[in-house]
Design a protein around this motif. Structure first.
Motif, mmCIF file in Angstrom:
data_model
loop_
_atom_site.group_PDB
_atom_site.id
_atom_site.type_symbol
_atom_site.label_atom_id
_atom_site.label_comp_id
_atom_site.label_asym_id
_atom_site.label_seq_id
_atom_site.Cartn_x
_atom_site.Cartn_y
_atom_site.Cartn_z
ATOM 1 N N ALA A 68 -30.980 112.185 132.453
ATOM 2 C CA ALA A 68 -29.635 112.171 131.864
ATOM 3 C C ALA A 68 -28.710 111.151 132.514
ATOM 4 C CB ALA A 68 -29.021 113.568 131.949
ATOM 5 N N ARG A 69 -29.086 110.611 133.668
ATOM 6 C CA ARG A 69 -28.214 109.635 134.332
ATOM 7 C C ARG A 69 -28.072 108.336 133.533
ATOM 8 N NH1 ARG A 69 -32.799 109.355 137.719
ATOM 9 N NH2 ARG A 69 -31.912 111.000 138.996
ATOM 10 N N VAL A 70 -28.931 108.103 132.539
ATOM 11 C CA VAL A 70 -28.810 106.884 131.732
ATOM 12 C C VAL A 70 -27.659 106.970 130.741
ATOM 13 C CG1 VAL A 70 -31.305 106.492 131.903
ATOM 14 C CG2 VAL A 70 -30.376 107.609 129.866
ATOM 15 N N ILE A 71 -27.142 108.176 130.501
ATOM 16 C CA ILE A 71 -26.045 108.361 129.544
ATOM 17 C C ILE A 71 -24.727 107.983 130.215
ATOM 18 C CG2 ILE A 71 -24.808 110.018 128.095
ATOM 19 C CD1 ILE A 71 -27.374 111.701 128.051
ATOM 20 N N GLU A 72 -24.033 107.029 129.623
ATOM 21 C CA GLU A 72 -22.739 106.602 130.148
ATOM 22 C C GLU A 72 -21.633 107.461 129.544
ATOM 23 O OE1 GLU A 72 -21.672 104.329 132.312
ATOM 24 O OE2 GLU A 72 -23.683 103.688 132.906
ATOM 25 N N PRO A 73 -20.826 108.118 130.373
ATOM 26 C CA PRO A 73 -19.683 108.863 129.824
ATOM 27 C C PRO A 73 -18.764 107.907 129.056
ATOM 28 C CG PRO A 73 -20.031 109.395 132.149
ATOM 29 C CD PRO A 73 -20.910 108.224 131.846
ATOM 30 N N GLN A 74 -18.316 108.320 127.868
ATOM 31 C CA GLN A 74 -17.510 107.444 127.023
ATOM 32 C C GLN A 74 -16.024 107.514 127.333
ATOM 33 O OE1 GLN A 74 -18.594 108.477 123.006
ATOM 34 N NE2 GLN A 74 -20.649 107.574 123.184
ATOM 35 N N ASN A 75 -15.633 108.529 128.077
ATOM 36 C CA ASN A 75 -14.221 108.662 128.453
ATOM 37 C C ASN A 75 -14.117 109.594 129.666
ATOM 38 O OD1 ASN A 75 -14.286 111.422 127.347
ATOM 39 N ND2 ASN A 75 -14.225 110.400 125.342
ATOM 40 N N GLU A 76 -12.894 109.791 130.127
ATOM 41 C CA GLU A 76 -12.675 110.607 131.323
ATOM 42 C C GLU A 76 -13.061 112.065 131.092
ATOM 43 O OE1 GLU A 76 -12.311 111.110 135.123
ATOM 44 O OE2 GLU A 76 -12.055 109.136 134.171
ATOM 45 N N ASP A 77 -12.855 112.561 129.877
ATOM 46 C CA ASP A 77 -13.226 113.952 129.574
ATOM 47 C C ASP A 77 -14.734 114.157 129.723
ATOM 48 O OD1 ASP A 77 -10.649 114.732 129.070
ATOM 49 O OD2 ASP A 77 -10.768 114.412 126.900
ATOM 50 N N GLU A 78 -15.517 113.186 129.221
ATOM 51 C CA GLU A 78 -16.976 113.303 129.349
ATOM 52 C C GLU A 78 -17.401 113.186 130.814
ATOM 53 O OE1 GLU A 78 -18.739 111.933 125.016
ATOM 54 O OE2 GLU A 78 -19.269 110.780 126.801
ATOM 55 N N ARG A 79 -16.718 112.331 131.547
ATOM 56 C CA ARG A 79 -17.037 112.203 132.987
ATOM 57 C C ARG A 79 -16.810 113.540 133.702
ATOM 58 N NH1 ARG A 79 -17.758 107.587 135.263
ATOM 59 N NH2 ARG A 79 -16.652 106.509 133.582
ATOM 60 N N ARG A 80 -15.713 114.185 133.355
ATOM 61 C CA ARG A 80 -15.400 115.480 133.962
ATOM 62 C C ARG A 80 -16.455 116.517 133.580
ATOM 63 N NH1 ARG A 80 -13.493 119.635 131.705
ATOM 64 N NH2 ARG A 80 -12.784 118.483 129.859
ATOM 65 N N LEU A 81 -16.885 116.508 132.319
ATOM 66 C CA LEU A 81 -17.894 117.460 131.859
ATOM 67 C C LEU A 81 -19.224 117.247 132.577
ATOM 68 C CD1 LEU A 81 -17.158 117.561 128.032
ATOM 69 C CD2 LEU A 81 -17.009 119.493 129.625
ATOM 70 N N PHE A 82 -19.613 115.987 132.764
ATOM 71 C CA PHE A 82 -20.851 115.706 133.491
ATOM 72 C C PHE A 82 -20.808 116.334 134.883
ATOM 73 C CE2 PHE A 82 -22.281 112.256 130.555
ATOM 74 C CZ PHE A 82 -23.621 112.614 130.519
ATOM 75 N N GLU A 83 -19.683 116.189 135.548
ATOM 76 C CA GLU A 83 -19.544 116.787 136.879
ATOM 77 C C GLU A 83 -19.632 118.309 136.801
ATOM 78 O OE1 GLU A 83 -15.924 115.376 138.559
ATOM 79 O OE2 GLU A 83 -16.584 113.275 138.674
ATOM 80 N N GLU A 84 -19.054 118.860 135.766
ATOM 81 C CA GLU A 84 -19.055 120.315 135.589
ATOM 82 C C GLU A 84 -20.463 120.844 135.297
ATOM 83 O OE1 GLU A 84 -17.040 123.376 132.405
ATOM 84 O OE2 GLU A 84 -15.841 121.639 133.044
ATOM 85 N N PHE A 85 -21.252 120.090 134.535
ATOM 86 C CA PHE A 85 -22.599 120.533 134.171
ATOM 87 C C PHE A 85 -23.517 120.628 135.399
ATOM 88 C CE2 PHE A 85 -22.114 118.358 129.752
ATOM 89 C CZ PHE A 85 -21.281 119.396 129.340
ATOM 90 N N GLN A 86 -23.297 119.771 136.403
ATOM 91 C CA GLN A 86 -24.131 119.736 137.613
ATOM 92 C C GLN A 86 -25.622 119.576 137.296
ATOM 93 O OE1 GLN A 86 -22.761 123.307 139.920
ATOM 94 N NE2 GLN A 86 -22.302 121.775 141.461
ATOM 95 N N LEU A 87 -25.930 118.656 136.421
ATOM 96 C CA LEU A 87 -27.327 118.440 136.053
ATOM 97 C C LEU A 87 -28.071 117.705 137.167
ATOM 98 C CD1 LEU A 87 -26.856 117.364 132.329
ATOM 99 C CD2 LEU A 87 -27.447 119.633 133.221
ATOM 100 N N GLU B 198 -17.543 118.831 123.602
ATOM 101 C CA GLU B 198 -18.525 119.233 124.608
ATOM 102 C C GLU B 198 -19.889 119.454 123.965
ATOM 103 O OE1 GLU B 198 -19.389 122.776 127.889
ATOM 104 O OE2 GLU B 198 -17.335 122.427 127.176
ATOM 105 N N PHE B 199 -19.901 120.076 122.807
ATOM 106 C CA PHE B 199 -21.156 120.343 122.116
ATOM 107 C C PHE B 199 -21.862 119.039 121.737
ATOM 108 C CE2 PHE B 199 -23.741 121.497 118.368
ATOM 109 C CZ PHE B 199 -24.483 122.530 118.918
ATOM 110 N N GLU B 200 -21.103 118.059 121.281
ATOM 111 C CA GLU B 200 -21.687 116.759 120.921
ATOM 112 C C GLU B 200 -22.288 116.075 122.138
ATOM 113 O OE1 GLU B 200 -22.246 115.399 117.920
ATOM 114 O OE2 GLU B 200 -21.579 117.374 117.214
ATOM 115 N N LEU B 201 -21.609 116.163 123.275
ATOM 116 C CA LEU B 201 -22.151 115.577 124.513
ATOM 117 C C LEU B 201 -23.428 116.293 124.924
ATOM 118 C CD1 LEU B 201 -22.006 113.713 126.959
ATOM 119 C CD2 LEU B 201 -20.447 115.347 128.045
ATOM 120 N N LEU B 202 -23.437 117.616 124.827
ATOM 121 C CA LEU B 202 -24.630 118.392 125.168
ATOM 122 C C LEU B 202 -25.802 118.016 124.261
ATOM 123 C CD1 LEU B 202 -22.920 121.855 125.776
ATOM 124 C CD2 LEU B 202 -24.175 120.529 127.499
ATOM 125 N N LYS B 203 -25.519 117.771 122.978
ATOM 126 C CA LYS B 203 -26.569 117.338 122.049
ATOM 127 C C LYS B 203 -27.164 115.999 122.483
ATOM 128 C CE LYS B 203 -26.163 117.373 117.615
ATOM 129 N NZ LYS B 203 -25.556 117.231 116.247
#
Length: 366
Positions: A178-197, A161-166
């Motif tokens: 931040a929408r230009v960042i492609e989630p690299q896996n399902e975990d990152e996709r879930r985190l993006f939803e959680e961040f609500q940016l 999570e910290f690496e994604l936030l960086k």
């Protein structure tokens, strides 16, 4: 479904005029900043020619189109991320919507005040982007402080999570959404939803032009298109003033004649609603019978039992199978009975992914 598109932009760019054309809910349209104080929510009927064709064939007692929700959000000014103007309220309202319709002013009119004194859609867009990015930057920094401690303690999930936030922080520091960042896996996709940016929300740009620019655009729209070319976002050219005039006409024939005078085949409002529907990654399936022809809204890649639940939760609980007719086959053969006779009705199970325009009949037992 409760998915919403929010209309955003600087004050006096035509947001509320456009919203009035979209919805029976009437936002105050006035020539001064912040005439929209509370977000106005409109339930908008989605135009769908396929529904009209099904009505002709089935001749039902009633026809029910699908809808989406559009929210008119108060105009933003510089410093909104720090609470200027109605900033905190504006940013909070954006956080609650699922996608953004970003309206930029692309017309010159000395009688309509521009909050920054001149018409420049590229600058206007950058103002809003900057405020959203600053708010996201603040959100990311706060979360990094919290997660870093867990990451240093050896928590592998926190490390990821910290690496994604960086990555997000570095992107925002470059003035990029931040929408230009492609989630690299399902975990990152879930985190993006959680961040609500704010800057991860999908966006549709609407260039509000005058009558002269409604067909081919103008110098303002040309400059704006060039500035957002790398975003791969959809851009619509619409005249809110013309749309307001169209809404005053009572008959369909009068509206079509009015559009023809401008060399248009379809109103800007109809195009905007359809584009908003796609922006939310929504599709439509139909039920068609003598009592009712109806359009149902589901998200892309929804399986049959979950699509059935949109009609009633019991349909999902007791799902047995779905009988599916392709829209083109229904048009070709003219009726459900004829489709069955031609062997063109499919019988699908729980793993079937519903396609746009499928005509569905669900079998269930509760």
């Amino acid at each position: 479904m409760a998915l919403q598109c929010g209309i955003v932009g600087l004050p006096n760019v035509g947001k509320s005029t456009l919203f009035n054309c979209l919805s029976n809910a009437r936002a105050q349209a006035a020539n001064f900043p912040f005439c929209t104080i509370e977000p106005n929510v409109g339930v908008i009927t989605v135009p769908d020619e396929r529904l009209t064709e099904l009505e002709k064939l089935v001749n039902p007692n009633r026809v029910v189109p699908t809808t989406i929700e559009i929210v008119d959000i108060a105009g933003l000014v510089k410093g909104a991320s720090k609470g200027e103007g109605l900033g905190n309220q504006f940013l909070g309202n954006i956080r609650n919507v699922d996608a953004i319709i970003h309206v930029v002013r692309c017309f010159d009119d000395d009688n309509v005040i521009h909050v920054d004194g001149s018409v420049n859609p590229v600058r206007d867009k950058e103002i809003i982007d900057t405020e959203l990015q600053l708010k996201d930057y603040e959100t990311v920094e706060k979360r990094m402080v919290k997660v870093e401690k867990q990451a240093k303690s050896g928590d592998n999930i926190a490390k990821k999570e910290f690496e994604l936030l960086k990555r997000i922080k570095e992107t925002l520091e470059q003035g990029i959404n931040a929408r230009v960042i492609e989630p690299q896996n399902e975990d990152e996709r879930r985190l993006f939803e959680e961040f609500q940016l704010l800057t991860t929300k999908p966006v549709l740009y609407v260039c509000n032009v005058d009558e002269a620019g409604v067909v081919n655009g103008n110098a303002h729209t040309g400059a704006f298109k060039a500035s957002v070319a790398a975003e791969n976002a959809e851009i619509l050219i619409i005249s809110a003033a013309i749309e307001a005039d169209i809404m005053e006409l009572e008959s369909f024939e009068d509206r079509q004649a009015f559009l023809a005078d401008y060399g248009l085949k379809e109103s800007g409002v109809a195009r905007l609603i359809k584009s908003s529907y796609r922006l939310l990654e929504l599709i439509t399936y139909f039920t068609a019978g003598v009592q009712e022809v109806r359009a149902w809204t589901i998200t892309l890649n929804t399986k049959a039992p979950q699509a059935a639940a949109v009609i009633h939760t019991d349909f999902e609980k007791g799902f047995i199978r779905a009988e599916v007719i392709k829209y083109e086959d229904f048009l070709k053969y003219g009726s459900e009975a004829a489709v069955k006779e031609a062997g063109k009705m499919g019988v699908e199970g729980k793993e079937y992914v519903v396609k746009d325009a499928d005509i569905m009949h669900f079998r269930f037992n509760v």
